[in-house]
Structures are given as C-alpha cells and as structure tokens.
Scaffold this motif. Sequence first.
Motif, mmCIF file in Angstrom:
data_model
loop_
_atom_site.group_PDB
_atom_site.id
_atom_site.type_symbol
_atom_site.label_atom_id
_atom_site.label_comp_id
_atom_site.label_asym_id
_atom_site.label_seq_id
_atom_site.Cartn_x
_atom_site.Cartn_y
_atom_site.Cartn_z
ATOM 1 N N GLN A 15 10.287 -8.416 -8.795
ATOM 2 C CA GLN A 15 9.991 -7.416 -7.766
ATOM 3 C C GLN A 15 8.511 -7.025 -7.786
ATOM 4 O O GLN A 15 7.876 -6.898 -6.746
ATOM 5 C CB GLN A 15 10.863 -6.175 -7.968
ATOM 6 N N LEU A 16 7.989 -6.835 -8.994
ATOM 7 C CA LEU A 16 6.579 -6.489 -9.125
ATOM 8 C C LEU A 16 5.687 -7.611 -8.613
ATOM 9 O O LEU A 16 4.693 -7.375 -7.924
ATOM 10 C CB LEU A 16 6.246 -6.173 -10.582
ATOM 11 N N ILE A 22 2.325 -9.079 -1.749
ATOM 12 C CA ILE A 22 2.146 -8.379 -0.469
ATOM 13 C C ILE A 22 0.843 -7.591 -0.472
ATOM 14 O O ILE A 22 0.084 -7.607 0.501
ATOM 15 C CB ILE A 22 3.359 -7.457 -0.197
ATOM 16 N N LYS A 23 0.554 -6.907 -1.567
ATOM 17 C CA LYS A 23 -0.692 -6.128 -1.666
ATOM 18 C C LYS A 23 -1.915 -7.045 -1.586
ATOM 19 O O LYS A 23 -2.914 -6.691 -0.970
ATOM 20 C CB LYS A 23 -0.735 -5.335 -2.976
ATOM 21 N N ARG A 24 -1.842 -8.213 -2.203
ATOM 22 C CA ARG A 24 -2.965 -9.145 -2.164
ATOM 23 C C ARG A 24 -3.203 -9.662 -0.745
ATOM 24 O O ARG A 24 -4.342 -9.816 -0.313
ATOM 25 C CB ARG A 24 -2.726 -10.299 -3.120
ATOM 26 N N VAL A 25 -2.133 -9.917 -0.020
ATOM 27 C CA VAL A 25 -2.267 -10.365 1.374
ATOM 28 C C VAL A 25 -2.889 -9.252 2.209
ATOM 29 O O VAL A 25 -3.807 -9.487 3.010
ATOM 30 C CB VAL A 25 -0.900 -10.799 1.946
ATOM 31 N N ASP A 26 -2.415 -8.022 2.019
ATOM 32 C CA ASP A 26 -2.983 -6.883 2.750
ATOM 33 C C ASP A 26 -4.451 -6.684 2.407
ATOM 34 O O ASP A 26 -5.275 -6.380 3.271
ATOM 35 C CB ASP A 26 -2.202 -5.600 2.447
ATOM 36 N N ALA A 27 -4.790 -6.841 1.129
ATOM 37 C CA ALA A 27 -6.183 -6.689 0.709
ATOM 38 C C ALA A 27 -7.056 -7.769 1.330
ATOM 39 O O ALA A 27 -8.200 -7.508 1.724
ATOM 40 C CB ALA A 27 -6.285 -6.734 -0.813
ATOM 41 N N GLY A 28 -6.537 -8.981 1.439
ATOM 42 C CA GLY A 28 -7.295 -10.064 2.075
ATOM 43 C C GLY A 28 -7.543 -9.781 3.543
ATOM 44 O O GLY A 28 -8.629 -10.036 4.060
#
Length: 109
Positions: A15-16, A22-28
């Motif tokens: 899950q982590l 998802i956070k890495r995609v958003d940050a990109g």
Amino acid sequence: MADDREESLEKRRAQLGAKLAIKRVDAGEDEAREAQAEVSRKGYAQAMKLSSEFIAAILVGAFLGWFLDYSVGTAPWGMIVLLLLGFCAGVLNVLRSAGVVAHPLDDKK
C-alpha cells in the motif's frame, strides 16, 4: 501468528509503495507545470524589459528635445529631431536585446 504479521507487513508495504508511486507521478506533473510556468515568467520579464527600454529611450529623447527648445529657443525642431532620435535609439536597443543586431563591442577578431 508470525505469518499473519508478515502478511500484514507485506500488505502495508504494498500500500505504501502504491501511494508513493502516485505521489511521484503527481510530483512529476507538478515539476512539469512549474517548468512551463518558469518559461512563461521569463518571457513576461523579457517583454517588460524590452518595452521599458523602448519607452525610456523615447521619453529621454523627448525630454532632451524639450530642454533644448526651452534653453536655446529652437521652437519645435529640437523636440522633433531628438524625439525621432530617441525612437531610433529605442528600436536599436530592443533589437540588440532581442539578439537581432550585434552589440557594438562584440568584436570576436
């Protein structure tokens, strides 16, 4: 019981990992938007610089022409000549800043 604990740990780890992906995609995506905004800001700053240089040259030419007319008494001729000279200087400054015309001291001999 140890197997349940390991499975629970693996489940939490998965899950982590999904949340991190998802956070890495958003940050990109945020970095791409920020890079595009940076380019836009640089273009706006360049436009403001060029327009202020152009207007300043015209205003300086007009002021010097008015001062020449006022002090010497040459009626409108000082204002006309120096206003046109200021306009030409403003155009030349804009062209130099835009990179269309070379600066006079850029000798590469």
